[in-house]
Enzyme design. Structure first.
Site, PDB file in Angstrom:
ATOM      1  N   PHE A   1       9.921  -0.984   3.404  1.00 27.75           N
ATOM      2  CA  PHE A   1       8.521  -1.115   3.827  1.00 27.75           C
ATOM      3  C   PHE A   1       8.150  -2.557   4.173  1.00 27.75           C
ATOM      4  O   PHE A   1       7.190  -2.785   4.907  1.00 27.75           O
ATOM      5  CB  PHE A   1       7.575  -0.667   2.696  1.00 27.75           C
ATOM      6  CG  PHE A   1       7.719   0.776   2.336  1.00 27.75           C
ATOM      7  CD1 PHE A   1       6.985   1.737   2.980  1.00 27.75           C
ATOM      8  CD2 PHE A   1       8.609   1.178   1.351  1.00 27.75           C
ATOM      9  CE1 PHE A   1       7.120   3.077   2.669  1.00 27.75           C
ATOM     10  CE2 PHE A   1       8.754   2.514   1.023  1.00 27.75           C
ATOM     11  CZ  PHE A   1       8.008   3.462   1.685  1.00 27.75           C
ATOM     12  N   ALA A   2       8.874  -3.525   3.583  1.00 31.23           N
ATOM     13  CA  ALA A   2       8.420  -4.921   3.669  1.00 31.23           C
ATOM     14  C   ALA A   2       8.431  -5.425   5.114  1.00 31.23           C
ATOM     15  O   ALA A   2       9.488  -5.481   5.745  1.00 31.23           O
ATOM     16  CB  ALA A   2       9.356  -5.793   2.821  1.00 31.23           C
TER      17      ALA A   2
ATOM     18  N   GLY B   1       1.752  -8.061  -1.096  1.00 28.86           N
ATOM     19  CA  GLY B   1       1.765  -7.012  -2.128  1.00 28.86           C
ATOM     20  C   GLY B   1       1.180  -7.525  -3.438  1.00 28.86           C
ATOM     21  O   GLY B   1       0.863  -8.712  -3.581  1.00 28.86           O
TER      22      GLY B   1
ATOM     23  N   ASN C   1       8.045  -9.953  -1.994  1.00 27.88           N
ATOM     24  CA  ASN C   1       7.747 -11.385  -2.152  1.00 27.88           C
ATOM     25  C   ASN C   1       6.311 -11.633  -2.616  1.00 27.88           C
ATOM     26  O   ASN C   1       5.920 -12.779  -2.844  1.00 27.88           O
ATOM     27  CB  ASN C   1       8.044 -12.158  -0.855  1.00 27.88           C
ATOM     28  CG  ASN C   1       7.201 -11.683   0.315  1.00 27.88           C
ATOM     29  OD1 ASN C   1       6.212 -10.972   0.140  1.00 27.88           O
ATOM     30  ND2 ASN C   1       7.581 -12.091   1.524  1.00 27.88           N
TER      31      ASN C   1
ATOM     32  N   PHE D   1       1.314   7.622  11.665  1.00 25.52           N
ATOM     33  CA  PHE D   1       0.118   7.402  12.466  1.00 25.52           C
ATOM     34  C   PHE D   1      -0.854   6.623  11.564  1.00 25.52           C
ATOM     35  O   PHE D   1      -0.418   5.619  11.020  1.00 25.52           O
ATOM     36  CB  PHE D   1      -0.353   8.738  13.073  1.00 25.52           C
ATOM     37  CG  PHE D   1       0.517   9.069  14.293  1.00 25.52           C
ATOM     38  CD1 PHE D   1       1.895   9.236  14.165  1.00 25.52           C
ATOM     39  CD2 PHE D   1      -0.016   9.135  15.562  1.00 25.52           C
ATOM     40  CE1 PHE D   1       2.720   9.467  15.273  1.00 25.52           C
ATOM     41  CE2 PHE D   1       0.796   9.366  16.677  1.00 25.52           C
ATOM     42  CZ  PHE D   1       2.155   9.530  16.532  1.00 25.52           C
TER      43      PHE D   1
ATOM     44  N   HIS E   1      -8.261  -2.407   8.597  1.00 25.51           N
ATOM     45  CA  HIS E   1      -8.257  -0.966   8.854  1.00 25.51           C
ATOM     46  C   HIS E   1      -9.644  -0.342   8.696  1.00 25.51           C
ATOM     47  O   HIS E   1     -10.443  -0.779   7.874  1.00 25.51           O
ATOM     48  CB  HIS E   1      -7.239  -0.270   7.941  1.00 25.51           C
ATOM     49  CG  HIS E   1      -5.831  -0.670   8.254  1.00 25.51           C
ATOM     50  ND1 HIS E   1      -5.066  -1.440   7.414  1.00 25.51           N
ATOM     51  CD2 HIS E   1      -5.082  -0.452   9.346  1.00 25.51           C
ATOM     52  CE1 HIS E   1      -3.885  -1.663   7.976  1.00 25.51           C
ATOM     53  NE2 HIS E   1      -3.875  -1.079   9.158  1.00 25.51           N
TER      54      HIS E   1
ATOM     55  N   TYR F   1       0.824  -1.229   0.000  1.00 30.00           N
ATOM     56  CA  TYR F   1       0.000   0.000   0.000  1.00 30.00           C
ATOM     57  C   TYR F   1       0.855   1.275   0.000  1.00 30.00           C
ATOM     58  O   TYR F   1       0.840   2.050  -0.953  1.00 30.00           O
ATOM     59  CB  TYR F   1      -0.936  -0.068   1.212  1.00 30.00           C
ATOM     60  CG  TYR F   1      -1.698   1.190   1.526  1.00 30.00           C
ATOM     61  CD1 TYR F   1      -2.286   1.957   0.509  1.00 30.00           C
ATOM     62  CD2 TYR F   1      -1.860   1.607   2.846  1.00 30.00           C
ATOM     63  CE1 TYR F   1      -3.005   3.107   0.809  1.00 30.00           C
ATOM     64  CE2 TYR F   1      -2.582   2.750   3.153  1.00 30.00           C
ATOM     65  CZ  TYR F   1      -3.144   3.499   2.131  1.00 30.00           C
ATOM     66  OH  TYR F   1      -3.844   4.628   2.450  1.00 30.00           O
TER      67      TYR F   1
ATOM     68  N   TYR G   1       4.297  -6.134  17.265  1.00 31.46           N
ATOM     69  CA  TYR G   1       4.546  -5.431  15.995  1.00 31.46           C
ATOM     70  C   TYR G   1       5.353  -4.154  16.244  1.00 31.46           C
ATOM     71  O   TYR G   1       6.380  -3.908  15.608  1.00 31.46           O
ATOM     72  CB  TYR G   1       3.210  -5.095  15.307  1.00 31.46           C
ATOM     73  CG  TYR G   1       3.372  -4.053  14.241  1.00 31.46           C
ATOM     74  CD1 TYR G   1       4.051  -4.339  13.059  1.00 31.46           C
ATOM     75  CD2 TYR G   1       2.888  -2.754  14.413  1.00 31.46           C
ATOM     76  CE1 TYR G   1       4.241  -3.373  12.091  1.00 31.46           C
ATOM     77  CE2 TYR G   1       3.073  -1.777  13.454  1.00 31.46           C
ATOM     78  CZ  TYR G   1       3.745  -2.088  12.293  1.00 31.46           C
ATOM     79  OH  TYR G   1       3.938  -1.125  11.347  1.00 31.46           O
TER      80      TYR G   1
HETATM   81  N1  UDP Z   1     -11.821   0.247  14.331  1.00 32.43           N
HETATM   82  C1  UDP Z   1     -13.149  -0.062  14.554  1.00 32.43           C
HETATM   83  N2  UDP Z   1     -13.707  -1.037  13.771  1.00 32.43           N
HETATM   84  C2  UDP Z   1     -13.042  -1.689  12.771  1.00 32.43           C
HETATM   85  C3  UDP Z   1     -11.680  -1.339  12.545  1.00 32.43           C
HETATM   86  C4  UDP Z   1     -11.100  -0.373  13.349  1.00 32.43           C
HETATM   87  O1  UDP Z   1     -13.801   0.487  15.444  1.00 32.43           O
HETATM   88  O2  UDP Z   1     -13.618  -2.554  12.102  1.00 32.43           O
HETATM   89  C5  UDP Z   1     -11.190   1.310  15.152  1.00 32.43           C
HETATM   90  C6  UDP Z   1      -9.975   0.860  15.941  1.00 32.43           C
HETATM   91  O3  UDP Z   1     -10.363   0.414  17.222  1.00 32.43           O
HETATM   92  C7  UDP Z   1      -9.150   2.153  16.005  1.00 32.43           C
HETATM   93  C8  UDP Z   1      -9.523   2.892  14.713  1.00 32.43           C
HETATM   94  O4  UDP Z   1     -10.722   2.287  14.262  1.00 32.43           O
HETATM   95  O5  UDP Z   1      -9.565   2.970  17.067  1.00 32.43           O
HETATM   96  C9  UDP Z   1      -8.452   2.761  13.648  1.00 32.43           C
HETATM   97  O6  UDP Z   1      -8.124   1.388  13.518  1.00 32.43           O
HETATM   98  P1  UDP Z   1      -7.186   0.839  12.366  1.00 32.43           P
HETATM   99  O7  UDP Z   1      -7.154  -0.656  12.511  1.00 32.43           O
HETATM  100  O8  UDP Z   1      -7.636   1.397  11.065  1.00 32.43           O
HETATM  101  O9  UDP Z   1      -5.778   1.483  12.693  1.00 32.43           O
HETATM  102  P2  UDP Z   1      -4.871   1.437  14.028  1.00 32.43           P
HETATM  103  O10 UDP Z   1      -5.271   2.654  14.819  1.00 32.43           O
HETATM  104  O11 UDP Z   1      -5.123   0.155  14.713  1.00 32.43           O
HETATM  105  O12 UDP Z   1      -3.490   1.553  13.489  1.00 32.43           O
END
Ligand code: UDP
Length: 328
Positions: A73-74, A36, A32, A169, A189, A11, A141
């Site tokens: 990035f990988a 991706g 790999n 972020f 996400h 991404y 992670y």
């Molecule tokens: N989140 C949510 N429902 C989902 C996916 C994410 O409520 O199906 C919330 C998650 O708890 C966080 C925010 O959305 O507060 C962003 O989550 P994401 O996984 O996108 O990124 P992160 O903050 O974990 O890097």
């Protein structure tokens, strides 16, 4: 410059590759293709399919090209999975990094940009988070990225390899023309999940907890556009010329709650986007917002996408034109 981009079929990597090519760099993508997609790689980039866990493949790559810089990035990237399969993360992310660094050191590469993360900050004492904040990862992670940053410190000291760690972020959005974008399998996400509801691929979004200590009870995150992240990589690569290693936190400096993100997606898509409230997700902090003053002052970074609806609109363009991602 000839730049190696590991994970350039992913991404964020694919957006950075395109920007590097537009700036006239010669780009070699090493990926790999486990996470991706070949289709995400710009046609003018050289593509080498290979695995960082295989030192022979890595060394062959460095014999073949004279890299002047590396953008790495990988890696495995899921916080939740890293807590269930810690050794997968610790072993693969760290060994991949070590194989890459060893080849880079042996071939005298002097510039290294690391894809790092806000997950370094598991227990922030101050919000927004600047670079003074203690690195105290809240997940395996995050720990692997912390290890990667530490390893770079030694590369600088011993080999004079200058590095920049860019701590993203919440990366989001897609290239404004919609030809590349976010595609993870499984998708975890928030924004892509919400847009999958708008596409009819899911019937609702689960909100992971609405009883946090925030104004509307849902988590607040700093959503930063992938094109702005790409811009930061270009600036960082240029800046390393001055022979100084550094680290920057990258965000818009403005937080949006999960409910606000869903509302923005409703406005952009016109879809009602049903929600359900579920359990809190393990390891989630209530608020994560970046203070990016340092990169703005030192490198003149200025995010172009600071409006959530504008960000979501770019993601929506990608998802609408590629409802199944890169899979036909
Ligand atoms: N989140 C949510 N429902 C989902 C996916 C994410 O409520 O199906 C919330 C998650 O708890 C966080 C925010 O959305 O507060 C962003 O989550 P994401 O996984 O996108 O990124 P992160 O903050 O974990 O890097």
């Amino acid at each position: 410059m000839t730049i190696l981009v590991t994970g350039g079929a992913g991404y964020i990597g694919s957006h950075v590759v395109q920007m590097l090519i537009e700036r006239g760099h010669h780009v070699v993508v090493f990926d790999n293709l486990i996470a991706g997609f070949r289709e995400a790689v710009h046609p003018q980039a050289q593509f080498v399919q290979g695995d960082l866990l295989n030192p022979v493949e890595v060394n062959t790559l460095f014999e073949q090209y004279a890299f002047e810089g590396i953008m790495h990035f990988a890696s495995h990237i899921q916080v939740g999975e890293s807590m269930q399969k810690p050794f997968k993360y610790l072993r693969d992310n760290t060994n991949g990094m070590l194989n890459l660094l060893e080849a880079a050191a042996n071939h005298d590469v002097k510039r290294f940009i690391l894809s790092s993360t806000a997950a370094l900050f598991g227990n922030p004492q101050k919000m927004p988070i600047d670079e003074q904040e203690a690195r105290d990862p809240g997940s395996v992670y995050g720990e692997t990225k912390y290890i990667a940053e530490r390893l770079l410190r030694w590369m600088d000291e011993i080999y004079g390899m200058k590095y920049c760690a860019l701590r993203y972020f919440n990366a989001c959005g897609a290239h404004p023309d919609g030809h590349i974008g976010e595609a993870h399998n499984p998708e975890t996400h928030l924004i892509p999940i919400v847009l999958q509801v708008a596409l009819g691929q899911r019937d609702h979004v689960t909100i992971y907890g609405d009883d946090y200590d925030t104004p509307d009870g849902t988590n607040i995150r700093d959503y930063v556009h992938v094109q702005d992240l790409a811009q930061a990589h270009i600036l960082a690569l240029e800046a390393l010329k001055d022979g100084k290693s550094r680290a920057y936190n990258l965000g818009n400096g403005q937080g949006y709650s999960v409910k606000e993100v869903i509302e923005a997606c409703r406005a952009v898509t016109g879809h009602p986007i049903p929600t359900k409230v579920g359990e809190r997700r393990a390891g989630d902090l209530p608020v994560l917002v970046a203070d990016s003053t340092r990169i703005k002052q030192e490198l003149g970074w200025e995010p172009q996408y600071d409006d959530l609806k504008q960000i979501v609109a770019t993601a929506w363009k990608w998802h609408q034109s590629h409802p199944n991602g890169y899979n036909k």
